[in-house]
Design an enzyme around this catalytic site. Sequence first.
Site, PDB file in Angstrom:
ATOM      1  N   GLU A 107      -7.335  -0.948  -8.402  1.00  0.00           N
ATOM      2  CA  GLU A 107      -7.342  -1.134  -6.944  1.00  0.00           C
ATOM      3  C   GLU A 107      -7.873  -2.526  -6.589  1.00  0.00           C
ATOM      4  O   GLU A 107      -7.378  -3.176  -5.657  1.00  0.00           O
ATOM      5  CB  GLU A 107      -8.223  -0.065  -6.285  1.00  0.00           C
ATOM      6  CG  GLU A 107      -7.561   1.294  -6.185  1.00  0.00           C
ATOM      7  CD  GLU A 107      -6.900   1.490  -4.827  1.00  0.00           C
ATOM      8  OE1 GLU A 107      -6.654   0.504  -4.108  1.00  0.00           O
ATOM      9  OE2 GLU A 107      -6.627   2.658  -4.480  1.00  0.00           O
ATOM     10  N   CYS A 153      -9.645   6.228  -6.410  1.00  0.00           N
ATOM     11  CA  CYS A 153      -8.930   5.429  -5.408  1.00  0.00           C
ATOM     12  C   CYS A 153      -9.315   5.840  -3.989  1.00  0.00           C
ATOM     13  O   CYS A 153      -9.524   4.995  -3.113  1.00  0.00           O
ATOM     14  CB  CYS A 153      -7.422   5.568  -5.598  1.00  0.00           C
ATOM     15  SG  CYS A 153      -6.826   5.000  -7.213  1.00  0.00           S
ATOM     16  N   ASP A 196       0.824  -1.200   0.000  1.00  0.00           N
ATOM     17  CA  ASP A 196       0.000   0.000   0.000  1.00  0.00           C
ATOM     18  C   ASP A 196       0.862   1.256   0.000  1.00  0.00           C
ATOM     19  O   ASP A 196       0.586   2.217  -0.718  1.00  0.00           O
ATOM     20  CB  ASP A 196      -0.910  -0.016   1.238  1.00  0.00           C
ATOM     21  CG  ASP A 196      -2.091   0.926   1.100  1.00  0.00           C
ATOM     22  OD1 ASP A 196      -2.558   1.110  -0.040  1.00  0.00           O
ATOM     23  OD2 ASP A 196      -2.535   1.471   2.116  1.00  0.00           O
TER      24      ASP A 196
END
Length: 612
Positions: free
Chosen positions: A282, A212, A107
């Site tokens: 994502e 996102c 991440d």
Amino acid sequence: MRLETRIQSLLFRFPFCSYCRRSSATASGSSTRLRSRMASSSRSKLAAAVGNIPKLPWEVDLVDGIANTCWVKFSKEATFALYTPFIVSLASGNLKVETFRQCVSQDVHFLKPFSQAFELAERYADDDDKHWINKLRKITIKKLNLHDYCVQEWGSDVVKDTTPNPATSKCKNFLLDTVLGRIDGIKPLARGFTPYEKTKLAAYIIGLITSCIRLNAYIGKEVRGVLCEHHPYKKWIENYSSDTFQDFCLQTEECLENLSVALTGEEIGIVERLYCQGIKHETEFLLAQPVIEKAVVPLSGEHNRVMIFSDFDLTCTFVDSCAILAELAIVTAPKSNQRRTARMILSDLRKKWKVISKKYTDGYEQCIEKLLSTEYAEKLNYEGLRKALEQLSDFEKEANLRVIKSGVLKGLKLENIRRAGELLKLQDGCMDFFKTIKKKKKNVNADVHVISYCWCGYLIRSAFLTGGLDDLKVHANDLEFDKSLSTGGIVKKVQSPIDKVEAFDKILLESSGKGNDDKKKVVSVYIGDAVGDLLCLLKADVGIVVGSSPSLRRVGKHFGVRFIPLFSGVVEKQRECVKEMEAGEDTWKGGLSGILYTASSWAEIHAFVFGS
């Protein structure tokens, strides 16, 4: 005149009947009111069915702003991200520390380019927007420090210990390509770009970033809603579900609105495409996380065989098929050469249908109220429910006899029924769900059965043929025909809740076979929306309710049925998964558990059963 044109022109001239097998009694028990999309306006029902009629100005669902428009259009893509094994395991609290550590590191690798993206967007934007983007960039930098919590807890810098995996690299590269103007549909960034072209690029960058951030805010909020008291990753989840992060999301969306004011329709289309691609990247990122433990999603991945059962009317469609067939019979009835006689024939048919409709609607409500007058059950009383629904079954059969005796359906042509089926508009995502089953036939062992009260199974098959689905097993009634014309009779096969559950039981029995060891490896899923589906929904291993029929919920709760949002149920099953594995039990063998799962859309069912 072509059939489609005739039907569409008549929608504005004649009211549609209110006959509906899904008549929903109001919560107060007063007069039955059909769903708004089933209202008896002159166009609503068949107009929704044929799908070719543009909405009138007051019928259009208005969505303010490009950010909201994008989210509404692509929120079903976000559903697939929510139902990934990683997110479900995270929400359950059973996610292994090693997996969580890896995700945190990936991440951070993914988030680092966001600061650069904001910086370049700020450079490209007009002076009025630079302040907003600069503020967002500073917030992003603060978010990057979140992994420090993990560093303190685990005693090592997880980011230094890992390199980006392919999915993370793909996300980063997509973001960087967008920042540099390498976007399909626009020319590459080069010296000499005009100020307006730079402003457009700033909008494209913020559009991608917005997708996102909105996705993470959505997932954070959904996961927080199912957290247990002592959740090991509570701090991490609360960060993304916090009011602060939700505000950050709204600020980013507001920035996108400002940047998009002067964009053309074509340029707005590019923003939407980037937004959708951002959510998909994502989702791929989440799918790439190495979940060690057994995951209960996708459902088809856990079992050797999945049997899908579905109702048709208002589960798959926007309108009830009986109303479509009746209106089709009326508008295509043979016409006399004399105009006055033709009007009399049409008026007579409509009067007959109006009487039939009112008798059905009033009678259905009385049946529901009679069911609710029985003793209330604290836990599932399946036998009591079945006995009560026998009365509704008798009512349904009497209603069909009235239709046959009236002759309203007489003269329907097979060709017209086929065309009406082809024009029938299905619920968003429904066709995609069934097409996925066919597409994944080699990898997913799934049988599909449609069980419906519909008077004409040919109409159902015609509706699915438009999607290339020629192998669905349809269990429904059929019209009687003399050559290619309907006699007005109905070949009775599935008329009632009892008929439905008997068909369901028979299919399962024939499929698995008595004493067959493979039976343990089969999981049944029933998807429905009405009281008539309750028995099947409860007997299936997984019963999923779509829509919001008040009568279904009232009757279900009266007989001890619990309704649980599907995502909450999936997370709870994930928590139980380890214990059941140790006991050698099948996670989803839940027939007659008294629990039914509610889904907001076909996309949610799709994500649960088959994944992304």
